[in-house]
Design an enzyme around this catalytic site. Structure first.
Site, PDB file in Angstrom:
ATOM      1  CE1 TYR A 146      -7.912 -34.888 -32.186  1.00 11.75           C
ATOM      2  CE2 TYR A 146      -7.645 -36.189 -30.187  1.00 11.75           C
ATOM      3  CZ  TYR A 146      -7.114 -35.354 -31.161  1.00 11.75           C
ATOM      4  OH  TYR A 146      -5.788 -34.992 -31.101  1.00 11.75           O
ATOM      5  CG  ASP A 241     -10.166 -44.078 -31.329  1.00 11.57           C
ATOM      6  OD1 ASP A 241      -9.528 -44.580 -30.373  1.00 11.57           O
ATOM      7  OD2 ASP A 241      -9.980 -42.922 -31.743  1.00 11.57           O
ATOM      8  CE  LYS A 269      -7.205 -39.616 -24.086  1.00 14.52           C
ATOM      9  NZ  LYS A 269      -7.906 -39.457 -25.336  1.00 14.52           N
TER      10      LYS A 269
HETATM   11  C1  LIG Z   1      -7.283 -39.129 -26.717  1.00 16.27           C
HETATM   12  C2  LIG Z   1      -7.812 -39.816 -27.913  1.00 16.27           C
HETATM   13  C3  LIG Z   1      -7.009 -40.075 -29.027  1.00 16.27           C
HETATM   14  C4  LIG Z   1      -5.612 -39.542 -29.164  1.00 16.27           C
HETATM   15  O1  LIG Z   1      -4.761 -40.046 -28.216  1.00 16.27           O
HETATM   16  P1  LIG Z   1      -3.374 -39.265 -27.916  1.00 16.27           P
HETATM   17  O2  LIG Z   1      -2.673 -40.146 -26.960  1.00 16.27           O
HETATM   18  O3  LIG Z   1      -3.769 -37.930 -27.373  1.00 16.27           O
HETATM   19  O4  LIG Z   1      -2.673 -39.136 -29.232  1.00 16.27           O
HETATM   20  C5  LIG Z   1      -7.541 -40.828 -30.047  1.00 16.27           C
HETATM   21  N1  LIG Z   1      -8.807 -41.281 -29.998  1.00 16.27           N
HETATM   22  C6  LIG Z   1      -9.617 -41.042 -28.956  1.00 16.27           C
HETATM   23  C7  LIG Z   1     -10.980 -41.593 -28.928  1.00 16.27           C
HETATM   24  C8  LIG Z   1      -9.153 -40.283 -27.889  1.00 16.27           C
HETATM   25  O5  LIG Z   1      -9.970 -40.008 -26.859  1.00 16.27           O
END
Ligand SMILES: *Cc1c(COP(=O)(O)O)cnc(C)c1O
Length: 433
Positions: A146, A241, A269
């Site tokens: 994701y 990511d 995060k």
């Molecule tokens: C949480 C997450 C996102 C998205 O971040 P948001 O702040 O919710 O838009 C993208 N990539 C990874 C790996 C994530 O865990």
């Protein structure tokens, strides 16, 4: 005393009148496990209290950001002091440079950083940059990874989408995702095949170096190195990511742990300390293509927001203290191994794993290495386990396809208590149908 959640029930029904599904992000609904979400009143350290006054040991931690636990006094003070000076200026502040420097010092592949407001913005912009820099259109992503909810990457996207059974979403035109190629995680052959099929068309590979969005799935030996080599050989960029793994599996993220240097990195995060932040960064020659230094446009009214940067700086300074990650790792491993040992003893098929301050478990006979493996897990068992834990004050993610998180604030006694509750929960899971 029986636990009651009457106020949560009432608030949820009121919320459903004005918010789709009663929540502002689908992962907060308890659809995957039955039941209904708890409304939270406050958090402190490793604990949460719901509006009915029930107390929980929290392993969701706002889905990862709260590395220091809830309402850490240092983070709270930083935000308060920043708020008193003004909440937003739309002009540069010194703190933005400071947060960027902290990120660069932690992650050597990052020469320059652009701050944004969410992980979604970070990956969206990093993909745009990869396309701008290579002049190519196609993107390889992995099934079950994701990267946020923007159109191009909302394809076979794990957890939230996976839990709801909508790996693709209506409203995303086919033409938009025509450039998104997917491959199973942990398979280098699949990636090689895509490069053979689309020579000189692939702008980048984007990957969660440690996957947290289909449950926790670790890269096999040589997998990340393989992605690095393949992308280099074919003139594509490699984007890690690390929105979830950054400052979470190690101070320098998964790339420090596995010794890989991606071209671009996305963060979020933890770097916001619980406030909305994202960032993308990487090689200077690439980042200098970002406006206004270069032609690739990307902007944000609240980007580098003073409250968010203050929280982020405070958070990263706490994380930089000696021993933080050793301690996190030891606690996380103890929980994961404790669950595994108990499950084995009770004859419940369970796979557990942990890395840094992240853990995961699957009710599954076999180790999980990709999305197909993850989805072969028993969701009824997870629902029973989850519900029993929640009833007894332990708050795990309301879906098996999410990672669990440990904070600096969790104590050994919290883990003792968790394992005690988990033993009964595993018994309940054994008989779940
Ligand atoms: C949480 C997450 C996102 C998205 O971040 P948001 O702040 O919710 O838009 C993208 N990539 C990874 C790996 C994530 O865990």
């Amino acid at each position: 005393m029986e636990r009651t959640i009457d106020r949560s029930v009432r608030l949820f029904s009121e919320a459903k009148e004005v918010l789709p599904g009663g929540v502002n992000s689908p992962v907060r609904s308890f659809r995957a496990v039955g039941g209904q979400p708890l409304f939270i009143q406050r958090g402190k350290g490793p604990r949460l209290w719901d509006v009915d006054g029930n107390e929980y040991i929290d392993y969701v931690l706002s889905w990862g950001p709260l590395l220091a636990g809830h309402a850490h006094p240092v983070v709270v003070r930083a935000v308060q002091e920043a708020a008193e000076r003004g909440t937003s200026f739309g002009a540069p502040t010194e703190a933005e440079t400071e947060l960027a420097r902290l990120i660069r010092e932690a992650i050597p592949s990052v020469d320059m950083v652009r701050l944004v407001n969410s992980g979604t913005e970070a990956t969206m912009s990093a993909i745009r940059l990869a396309r701008a820099a290579t002049g190519r259109s196609k993107v390889i992503k992995f099934v079950g990874c994701y990267h946020g909810h923007h159109d191009a990457l909302l394809v076979r996207a794990g957890s939230g989408a996976l839990t709801l059974g909508v790996p693709d979403s209506p409203g995303v035109p086919q033409e938009i995702v025509a450039h998104t190629l997917t491959a199973p995680y942990n398979s280098l052959e699949a990636v090689e095949r895509l490069f053979r099929l689309y020579p000189e068309e692939i702008a980048c590979i984007i990957v969660e170096p440690v996957v947290g969005n289909m449950g926790l799935v670790l890269p096999e030996n040589g997998y990340l190195q393989g992605l690095r080599q393949l992308s280099q050989r074919h003139g594509a960029l490699l984007i890690f990511d690390e929105v979830m793994t950054g400052f979470r599996v190690a101070y320098g993220g998964a790339q420090a742990l596995y010794g890989i240097k991606p071209d671009l990195t996305t963060l979020g995060k933890v770097i916001g300390g619980g406030l909305p932040v994202g960032a993308y960064g990487g090689r200077r020659d690439l980042m200098e293509k970002v406006a206004p230094a270069g032609p690739m446009y990307q902007a944000g009214t609240l980007s580098g927001n003073p409250l968010a940067t203050a929280a982020g700086i405070a958070m990263l300074r706490l994380a930089a203290a000696p021993g933080v990650y050793e301690d996190l790792e030891a606690k996380t491993r103890r929980l994961a191994l404790g669950l595994k040992e108990m499950a084995d003893r009770l004859g419940v098929p369970l796979q557990t794993s942990s890395v840094g301050g992240m853990f995961g478990f699957f009710f599954n006979e076999r180790p999980v290495k990709d999305f197909d493996g993850a989805t072969a897990s028993n969701t009824r068992r997870y629902a029973a386990f989850f519900t029993e834990c929640l009833d007894h004050g332990v708050y795990f993610a309301p879906s098996q396809f999410e990672a669990g998180f440990m904070s600096m604030a969790h104590r050994e006694a919290d883990i003792d208590r968790t394992l005690e509750v988990a033993e009964d929960a595993l018994r309940a899971a054994r008989y779940a149908r």
